[in-house]
Scaffold this active site. Structure first.
Site, PDB file in Angstrom:
ATOM      1  CG  ASP A 106      13.044  -0.830   7.735  1.00 25.73           C
ATOM      2  OD1 ASP A 106      11.860  -1.069   8.012  1.00 25.73           O
ATOM      3  OD2 ASP A 106      13.575   0.269   7.992  1.00 25.73           O
TER       4      ASP A 106
HETATM    5  C1  BGC Z   1      10.651   1.503   9.667  1.00 24.39           C
HETATM    6  C2  BGC Z   1      11.102   0.558  10.758  1.00 24.39           C
HETATM    7  C3  BGC Z   1       9.934  -0.133  11.372  1.00 24.39           C
HETATM    8  C4  BGC Z   1       9.113  -0.811  10.273  1.00 24.39           C
HETATM    9  C5  BGC Z   1       7.920  -1.529  10.807  1.00 24.39           C
HETATM   10  C6  BGC Z   1       9.715   0.825   8.668  1.00 24.39           C
HETATM   11  O1  BGC Z   1       9.190   1.762   7.806  1.00 24.39           O
HETATM   12  O2  BGC Z   1      11.773   2.014   9.006  1.00 24.39           O
HETATM   13  O3  BGC Z   1      11.801   1.256  11.747  1.00 24.39           O
HETATM   14  O4  BGC Z   1      10.346  -1.058  12.322  1.00 24.39           O
HETATM   15  O5  BGC Z   1       8.678   0.172   9.353  1.00 24.39           O
HETATM   16  O6  BGC Z   1       6.999  -0.695  11.386  1.00 24.39           O
END
Ligand code: BGC
Length: 697
Positions: free
Chosen positions: A255
């Site tokens: 993540d």
């Molecule tokens: C989220 C993810 C997401 C990523 C990229 C993160 O803050 O938890 O679900 O894919 O950002 O946008």
């Protein structure tokens, strides 16, 4: 047709025929053999330079795909990451209903088509990796990102997620997220989820396994900890279970930004740090030189990445990827269909003194309709975090209703802020429709001030008063709820004759709502999560928890166990017709621990309009040696039925599906036992047919 130009398209492979798995492996190994250590490590992180990347994330988040691992010398294209799940987050893409709403469709075929559409739109905008398949389990409805997943049940999420993966992967790689046990938003960066091995595997991981078996290319590790280890550093999750036990051949991405704490995450099984090289750049090279991370670990990660890049270089339908494919009329129609099939009819009583139910409203005889509530005019498509989609237009409820009523029907509107005004128009109307619920301000990904987990599960007191006073003024009132998961309706539900759950219904939501209200479409959705009567029916939840125990029971499984009756059960939803279930058959009635059996039931449409019914199969365990749920979902199937039509619905059940995870043996155990199969319209066993079978020892 304007064709999108792919920067750095794959140049190494010239063949058009899909390569066999062996050839993919061979090609990947050939490439790996030509790479220096630095080149290998460059495959393992985002390509954007740190400072530029941080600025871009701040000012132009989700405007373009985020690249990772381009190698110009060897013509290896970058992964180009983009997000979902309610559509593609870049530019102005089609905004579908949120995943929780689509979970309510229980329609894997529809979800596959939505996955396909999102895959086309992602690729048409230059992405080749779509991280829009969120399959975290909804443990508690307060979770701010509940809307991004499909519901509370392992089996159901697994089927819906796998359908989406299948559709997406016709065009681009899919990434399932967030691995694992990610279901508290405010505390997501640090909470430690304490969980038994059995609960982890049976309840929180089975749906990930289902998508891995579907061939998903990528998995995103979560921010939180599981049993003391951050998920990106969790060897047990990433190596022991995902890669070794399940045989996952794809790659694990982190993540974003705060999920990786140092380069040793590579040892635990993390393959790519997204979206920037903070730890998986020079620091990781140093760790390899020092021997803290072995080059074999790096080779394994890079091989995984290369294999998926090569696999997906062969996949797709090149003629389809064009700017015109984005928000095409076909995708708009799909967004409307998805919303129609995800709006749940929860209550539909008889109109006082009349022979008919309140819904559908006979639009031909409608002179005055009152629309109440500020959400009636808002483009309320869900949270404004990483999953935000910016469609070119959104049809809010009022607009959809206005377009659907005859010209001479007077549409009165009150935003409901001054209750007296709302009551006045309701009193004058043939029917009033109140639209209340949540927005991105109440729930969603937590971004500084907005969103996060919900503090209360009821409506705001003002909205509850609005509902009660409006119904008192006009008993012909329909309440439409908006939100990402269960809402507690206890203080007013009994007083309201008709109730719909619309979730966040996407860009075509207002049209779909009108289709349902006026009977153009017969509702067929069913709840993907139980709606409790009170918070006491739910497991413990704390949005600032540092450490929390996730037990074996939550949702309908917990309510069943405690003998509690929810406001609306899991799997529940009404229709404008009625269905009869008859003739439940099982064959054979006794099987071996590796056996399979068939279950069938006759479903008849007893009404005079066509409809779609979701038949659900649950299994209960008679006298198991371990603690088991009273029953749990193990199959579902949607049928289309003309008035009077009967269809046989078939299910296949394997003994293996009924195994529990034995912590001592470290293995799955199929118990020799008598099992009860329930088949019916919801998780309410009182409405289901049941039959027993045995698994031999
Ligand atoms: C989220 C993810 C997401 C990523 C990229 C993160 O803050 O938890 O679900 O894919 O950002 O946008």
């Amino acid at each position: 047709m304007a064709r999108f130009k792919f920067p750095g398209e794959w140049g190494a492979l010239k063949e058009n025929v899909p390569l066999t798995k062996e050839r993919v492996e061979e090609e990947a190994k050939n490439l790996l053999a030509q790479m220096s250590l630095e080149e290998k490590i460059k495959q393992m992180s985002g390509d954007t330079p740190l400072l530029r990347g941080l600025i871009e994330l701040g000012v132009a988040y989700n405007r373009r795909p985020l690249p990772a691992g381009e190698n110009v010398r060897l013509s290896i294209p970058a992964l180009r990451f983009s997000d979902g799940p309610r559509g593609v987050v870049m530019n102005h893409s089609t905004c579908f209903p949120v995943a929780m709403a689509r979970g309510a469709s229980w329609d894997t075929n529809l979800e596959e088509r939505i996955g396909d559409a999102m895959g086309v739109e992602a690729r048409s905008q230059g992405a080749n990796l779509f991280a829009g398949v969120c399959i975290n389990l909804l443990r508690h409805p307060a979770w701010g990102r509940a809307q991004e997943t499909y519901g509370e049940d392992t089996y159901h999420i697994g089927e819906m997620g796998a359908a989406c993966v299948k559709g997406v992967q016709r065009h681009v790689m899919a990434c399932i997220k967030h691995f694992a046990a990610n279901s508290i938003e405010r505390a997501r960066f640090r909470v430690d989820v304490r969980i038994s091995e059995r609960t982890l595997r049976e309840v929180y991981l089975s749906h990930f396994k289902r998508c891995v078996d579907e061939g998903v290319a990528s998995v995103m590790s979560a921010y939180n900890k599981v049993n003391g280890h951050y998920c990106s550093h969790n060897r047990h999750l990433l190596r022991d279970i995902l890669k070794e036990e399940w045989g996952f051949e794809g790659f694990v991405v982190s993540d974003f930004l705060f999920a990786v704490h140092n380069g040793e995450a590579a040892n635990a099984g993390l393959d790519i740090e997204m979206p920037l090289a903070i730890h998986f750049g020079k620091k990781l090279t140093r760790l390899v030189r020092r021997g803290t991370v072995s080059e074999d670990v790096i080779d394994d990660a890079v091989l995984r990445i290369l294999k998926q890049k090569i696999r997906f270089a062969q996949i797709g339908e090149p003629g389809k990827y064009a700017l015109q494919a984005i928000v095409s009329s076909e995708h708009k129609a799909l967004a409307r269909e998805a919303a129609q099939k995800s709006i749940v009819l929860l209550k539909n009583d008889f109109v006082a003194g009349a022979k008919k139910r309140i819904l559908p409203v006979d639009v031909a005889h409608l002179s005055r309709i009152a629309i109440i509530g500020k959400l009636s005019t808002k483009p309320n498509t869900g949270d404004r975090g990483s999953s935000m989609v910016r469609p070119p237009y959104v049809i809010p409820p009022l607009e959809g209703i206005r377009a659907a009523v005859p010209q001479d029907c007077e549409v009165m509107y009150s935003d409901g802020r001054i209750i007296r005004k709302a009551v006045d128009i309701a009193r004058k109307a043939d029917i009033s429709v109140i639209i209340v619920g949540h927005t991105h301000r109440d729930e969603g990904e937590y971004l500084f001030t907005k969103g996060g987990d919900r503090d209360v599960l009821t409506h705001k007191p003002h909205d509850e008063t609005l509902i009660l006073r409006t119904v008192a003024a006009n008993p012909n009132t329909v309440v439409v709820l908006m939100g990402g998961s269960a809402i507690i309706t206890e203080s007013w539900r009994e007083k309201v004759p008709a109730l719909l759950m619309a979730w966040y219904p996407g860009m075509e939501g207002g049209n779909a709502l009108a289709d349902i209200l006026f009977g153009k479409v017969n509702p067929c959705a069913k709840l993907p999560c139980a709606f409790p009567r009170s918070e006491s029916q739910l497991p413990f939840f704390h949005k600032h928890a540092r450490s929390i125990k996730y037990g074996y029971f939550h949702g309908y499984r917990l309510m069943d166990k405690q003998g509690q009756v929810p406001a609306f059960p899991f799997g529940f939803g009404l229709s404008y017709t009625t269905y009869a279930y008859n003739n439940l058959q099982i064959d054979p009635v006794e099987i071996n621990p590796n056996g399979t059996l068939r279950v069938s039931v006759d479903i008849t449409n007893k009404g005079n309009i066509t409809g779609e019914e979701v038949a659900q199969l649950y299994v209960g365990y008679d006298g198991s040696r371990v603690e088991r749920p009273v029953k749990e979902l193990k199959g579902f199937s949607k049928v289309h039925l003309a008035p009077g039509q009967t269809q046989i619905v078939n299910f296949v059940l394997t003994a293996r599906q009924l195994a529990y995870y034995d912590e001592q043996q470290g293995d799955w155990v199929v118990e020799p036992l008598t099992y009860t199969v329930y088949v019916g319209p919801s998780s309410r066993t009182e409405e289901s047919l049941s039959v027993k079978f045995r698994i031999r020892g």
